[in-house]
Structure formats: structure tokens, C-alpha cells
Design a protein around this motif. Sequence first.
Motif, PDB file in Angstrom:
ATOM      1  N   PHE A  72      42.589  45.982  38.774  1.00  0.00           N
ATOM      2  CA  PHE A  72      41.182  45.719  37.948  1.00  0.00           C
ATOM      3  C   PHE A  72      41.622  45.908  36.465  1.00  0.00           C
ATOM      4  CE2 PHE A  72      38.814  47.956  41.855  1.00  0.00           C
ATOM      5  CZ  PHE A  72      39.106  46.685  42.549  1.00  0.00           C
ATOM      6  N   ASP A  73      42.586  46.364  35.972  1.00  0.00           N
ATOM      7  CA  ASP A  73      43.059  46.410  34.683  1.00  0.00           C
ATOM      8  C   ASP A  73      43.442  44.928  34.297  1.00  0.00           C
ATOM      9  OD1 ASP A  73      42.412  49.030  34.028  1.00  0.00           O
ATOM     10  OD2 ASP A  73      44.465  49.724  34.465  1.00  0.00           O
ATOM     11  N   SER A  74      44.390  44.306  35.484  1.00  0.00           N
ATOM     12  CA  SER A  74      44.478  42.994  35.104  1.00  0.00           C
ATOM     13  C   SER A  74      43.379  42.012  35.185  1.00  0.00           C
ATOM     14  CB  SER A  74      45.580  42.611  36.303  1.00  0.00           C
ATOM     15  OG  SER A  74      46.039  40.973  36.075  1.00  0.00           O
ATOM     16  N   VAL A  75      42.532  42.160  35.898  1.00  0.00           N
ATOM     17  CA  VAL A  75      41.260  41.486  35.848  1.00  0.00           C
ATOM     18  C   VAL A  75      40.637  41.424  34.458  1.00  0.00           C
ATOM     19  CG1 VAL A  75      38.992  41.113  37.000  1.00  0.00           C
ATOM     20  CG2 VAL A  75      40.973  41.696  38.409  1.00  0.00           C
ATOM     21  N   ARG A  76      40.309  42.610  34.057  1.00  0.00           N
ATOM     22  CA  ARG A  76      39.909  42.830  32.746  1.00  0.00           C
ATOM     23  C   ARG A  76      40.421  42.320  31.605  1.00  0.00           C
ATOM     24  NH1 ARG A  76      38.756  47.874  35.249  1.00  0.00           N
ATOM     25  NH2 ARG A  76      36.502  48.214  35.817  1.00  0.00           N
ATOM     26  N   ALA A  77      41.868  42.497  31.470  1.00  0.00           N
ATOM     27  CA  ALA A  77      42.736  41.744  30.656  1.00  0.00           C
ATOM     28  C   ALA A  77      42.664  40.284  30.754  1.00  0.00           C
ATOM     29  CB  ALA A  77      44.279  42.241  30.902  1.00  0.00           C
ATOM     30  N   CYS A  78      42.455  39.649  32.056  1.00  0.00           N
ATOM     31  CA  CYS A  78      42.366  38.242  32.023  1.00  0.00           C
ATOM     32  C   CYS A  78      40.963  37.692  31.493  1.00  0.00           C
ATOM     33  CB  CYS A  78      42.532  37.925  33.704  1.00  0.00           C
ATOM     34  SG  CYS A  78      42.014  36.180  34.159  1.00  0.00           S
ATOM     35  N   ALA A  79      39.955  38.538  31.924  1.00  0.00           N
ATOM     36  CA  ALA A  79      38.528  38.041  31.366  1.00  0.00           C
ATOM     37  C   ALA A  79      38.568  38.216  29.781  1.00  0.00           C
ATOM     38  CB  ALA A  79      37.624  39.119  31.970  1.00  0.00           C
ATOM     39  N   LEU A 109      41.557  51.153  49.875  1.00  0.00           N
ATOM     40  CA  LEU A 109      40.673  50.309  50.219  1.00  0.00           C
ATOM     41  C   LEU A 109      41.497  49.061  50.979  1.00  0.00           C
ATOM     42  CD1 LEU A 109      38.163  49.717  47.410  1.00  0.00           C
ATOM     43  CD2 LEU A 109      37.682  50.874  49.231  1.00  0.00           C
ATOM     44  N   GLU A 110      40.856  48.461  51.956  1.00  0.00           N
ATOM     45  CA  GLU A 110      41.471  47.447  52.795  1.00  0.00           C
ATOM     46  C   GLU A 110      41.922  46.149  51.671  1.00  0.00           C
ATOM     47  OE1 GLU A 110      42.624  43.971  54.608  1.00  0.00           O
ATOM     48  OE2 GLU A 110      40.676  44.180  53.844  1.00  0.00           O
ATOM     49  N   LYS A 111      43.090  45.668  51.751  1.00  0.00           N
ATOM     50  CA  LYS A 111      43.751  44.945  50.639  1.00  0.00           C
ATOM     51  C   LYS A 111      43.059  43.564  50.453  1.00  0.00           C
ATOM     52  CE  LYS A 111      47.835  43.479  48.236  1.00  0.00           C
ATOM     53  NZ  LYS A 111      49.201  43.406  48.405  1.00  0.00           N
ATOM     54  N   GLN A 112      42.693  42.975  51.708  1.00  0.00           N
ATOM     55  CA  GLN A 112      41.978  41.526  51.640  1.00  0.00           C
ATOM     56  C   GLN A 112      40.384  41.798  51.003  1.00  0.00           C
ATOM     57  OE1 GLN A 112      43.645  39.238  55.463  1.00  0.00           O
ATOM     58  NE2 GLN A 112      43.081  41.533  55.673  1.00  0.00           N
ATOM     59  N   PHE A 113      39.962  42.732  51.215  1.00  0.00           N
ATOM     60  CA  PHE A 113      38.585  42.983  50.757  1.00  0.00           C
ATOM     61  C   PHE A 113      38.886  43.246  49.080  1.00  0.00           C
ATOM     62  CE2 PHE A 113      35.196  46.058  49.063  1.00  0.00           C
ATOM     63  CZ  PHE A 113      34.394  45.398  49.668  1.00  0.00           C
ATOM     64  N   VAL A 114      39.734  43.822  48.526  1.00  0.00           N
ATOM     65  CA  VAL A 114      40.113  44.107  47.183  1.00  0.00           C
ATOM     66  C   VAL A 114      40.363  42.567  46.691  1.00  0.00           C
ATOM     67  CG1 VAL A 114      41.464  45.288  45.397  1.00  0.00           C
ATOM     68  CG2 VAL A 114      40.610  46.351  47.505  1.00  0.00           C
ATOM     69  N   VAL A 115      41.344  41.995  46.999  1.00  0.00           N
ATOM     70  CA  VAL A 115      41.872  40.790  46.653  1.00  0.00           C
ATOM     71  C   VAL A 115      40.760  39.533  46.612  1.00  0.00           C
ATOM     72  CG1 VAL A 115      43.489  38.936  46.481  1.00  0.00           C
ATOM     73  CG2 VAL A 115      44.143  41.294  46.669  1.00  0.00           C
ATOM     74  N   ASN A 116      40.445  39.572  47.610  1.00  0.00           N
ATOM     75  CA  ASN A 116      39.391  38.340  48.046  1.00  0.00           C
ATOM     76  C   ASN A 116      38.019  38.523  47.567  1.00  0.00           C
ATOM     77  OD1 ASN A 116      41.826  37.306  49.328  1.00  0.00           O
ATOM     78  ND2 ASN A 116      41.148  37.592  51.155  1.00  0.00           N
ATOM     79  N   HIS A 117      37.477  39.679  47.585  1.00  0.00           N
ATOM     80  CA  HIS A 117      36.141  39.993  47.054  1.00  0.00           C
ATOM     81  C   HIS A 117      36.078  40.880  45.794  1.00  0.00           C
ATOM     82  CE1 HIS A 117      31.972  41.363  46.678  1.00  0.00           C
ATOM     83  NE2 HIS A 117      32.542  42.634  46.880  1.00  0.00           N
ATOM     84  N   ASP A 272      30.136  49.948  41.975  1.00  0.00           N
ATOM     85  CA  ASP A 272      30.552  51.268  42.143  1.00  0.00           C
ATOM     86  C   ASP A 272      32.009  51.312  42.127  1.00  0.00           C
ATOM     87  OD1 ASP A 272      28.103  52.261  41.374  1.00  0.00           O
ATOM     88  OD2 ASP A 272      27.761  52.905  43.598  1.00  0.00           O
ATOM     89  N   LEU A 273      32.757  50.701  43.016  1.00  0.00           N
ATOM     90  CA  LEU A 273      34.194  50.439  43.366  1.00  0.00           C
ATOM     91  C   LEU A 273      34.980  50.268  42.159  1.00  0.00           C
ATOM     92  CD1 LEU A 273      34.217  49.342  46.897  1.00  0.00           C
ATOM     93  CD2 LEU A 273      34.717  51.570  46.290  1.00  0.00           C
ATOM     94  N   VAL A 274      34.466  48.914  41.479  1.00  0.00           N
ATOM     95  CA  VAL A 274      35.315  48.399  40.502  1.00  0.00           C
ATOM     96  C   VAL A 274      35.259  49.525  39.033  1.00  0.00           C
ATOM     97  CG1 VAL A 274      35.175  46.257  41.081  1.00  0.00           C
ATOM     98  CG2 VAL A 274      33.621  46.890  39.236  1.00  0.00           C
ATOM     99  N   ARG A 275      34.380  50.451  39.270  1.00  0.00           N
ATOM    100  CA  ARG A 275      34.436  51.372  38.046  1.00  0.00           C
ATOM    101  C   ARG A 275      34.793  52.732  38.599  1.00  0.00           C
ATOM    102  NH1 ARG A 275      30.754  47.476  37.434  1.00  0.00           N
ATOM    103  NH2 ARG A 275      30.070  46.986  35.380  1.00  0.00           N
TER     104      ARG A 275
END
Length: 278
Positions: A72-79, A109-117, A272-275
Motif C-alpha cells: 500500500f505504500d507503493s500504491v500511495r507513492a505511485c498515486a 489477507l489472501e494475496k489475490q484479494f489484496v493485489v487484484n482488488h 478500513d483495510l487499506v488504512r
Amino acid sequence: MSAEQATAGLDLRGRTILVTGCNSGIGLETMRVLALRGAHVIGTARSPEKGRAACAGVRGQATPVVLDLADFDSVRACAAQVRRLAPRLDALVCNAGIVLDDWERVGGLEKQFVVNHLGHFLLVEQLLDTVVAARGRVVVVGSGSHRTAPPGGIQFDRLSGEGWYPRGYSHSKLANGLFSLELSRRLRGSGATSNCVSPGHTRTAILRNVDEGYRDDARTPAQGAATPCYAAVHPAMAGVSGQYLADFRAGEQSALQRDAAMAARLWQVSSDLVRGKA
């Protein structure tokens, strides 16, 4: 029909479009065709090397950005980097994804749920105002596999994957569809839209981690990218929102993927999860 055919005659000069997973398969073809039509495409990949190579190989303007959807830190940096590159996004194509054949978790958390969603949920959340500013489009690449999600749909009480991880990809694709549905509700009146699309059974590198093969009728990436490109830029999709498309028209979907209450709950849980609140 190919992505080039689906966008024939379109002039996308002046538009900026973000495509995740640009280094191979459907994402690479989506980036290539949209750049060919004149758009500035920002393409994400997990490594800078893969992103640079992919963007350098297309004709037109393509800019690589690093994105690891499991981080999620990478996602925020990308944004943050995308914001520096483009104050407005005409389209955001959530394409990247993984398929696993074993039980893997990220932060419990199940990884495909994390990455794909979840990674895409956070990315869209971080950039949604730039899409709204352009009255743009969010395109979520889903799958007909959502119809084989675990019974009951999203496994809110056991998101670790325990007991259902063999259906993890289908679970994540159901999450994609529900996310797009709830996003479309939240975008009403804004001029921006959200749609989920199925590329069909397409031969890409996504099955590299599993033993499953492709059917003889598997599509090429050029065919698989056709509906995502259509949803992202075609004039016929102007103002269209809350749809699930397959081959440019309404696709068959399960009652679970049409469940507005489940979609709203998934949005709150995802937030909630991403926070780190769940």
C-alpha cells in the motif's frame, strides 16, 4: 475484434490515461493501442526496468511508473507520482492482476484479494478527484470467473482465505465487479463513470504461477484488450456507468455481483483495510 479495430478512427490527443500492469498481456496491448491513438499513457509495472522497457517499445507517448499493488505504500507513492505527471486523468484502467495456485497471504489477507482488488481500490481512491476533474472513466478489468466465487460472495469474516483460497481468483474478480458497482453509485452526478469489463479467456502470462493451461479458443492480447479500450475511450461509452461488459455489451453476471448491499459493505471494509483499521 482487436483493440485497434475497437478504437479505429479515434483521436486521443490531449488525453491522459493510466493503465496498470503495462508490461505484458492485456495491459501492454491496451497501452500500445491508446498511445497509438494519441493518448499520453502512464503505464505501471512492479519494477522500473519492466516499465521502462514496455513504454519504450510502444509508438507514442508512454510514461512508466512503479506500482506494487501488494504494497500500500507503493500504491500511495505511485498515486503521488501520477499526480505530478497529470492533474487530470481521462481514464484509469485497473488491469493488473495475479492468479495463484497456492495459499499466499499479505498482512494476513489472501494475496489475490489484496493485489487484484485492494491495491486497485486504494489507487482509485487516491486518484479519484483527478478522474472526476476530467469527467473521466474508471475501467475495472474483471472476469467471468466471478461467477465461481465462494458461496455467499465476499468472505468478510475470513479474508485470510482460510477454507476458500482455491477460489481466491474468483473471489477477487467478484470484488472487482462489486467495487466498480459501488464506485458508479458514488460517481452519480459527477460526470465521471465506472464500469467493469471482462476481456474473455485471453492467453497472457497471468497463469505463469499455476499449472492450468489455456483452451484452444483462448483470445490473443489484441482481442482481450478490445473491450477495456472500448470502455476507456469510445464515444459510445460516454455517460455509461455501472455496467459489466463482455464483448462490448452487457455481460452475464451473477446475482452476487449485482448485490448493491454487498458492494457498499465491501467499500467500507476495503477502506478500513487499506488504512490498517480492520
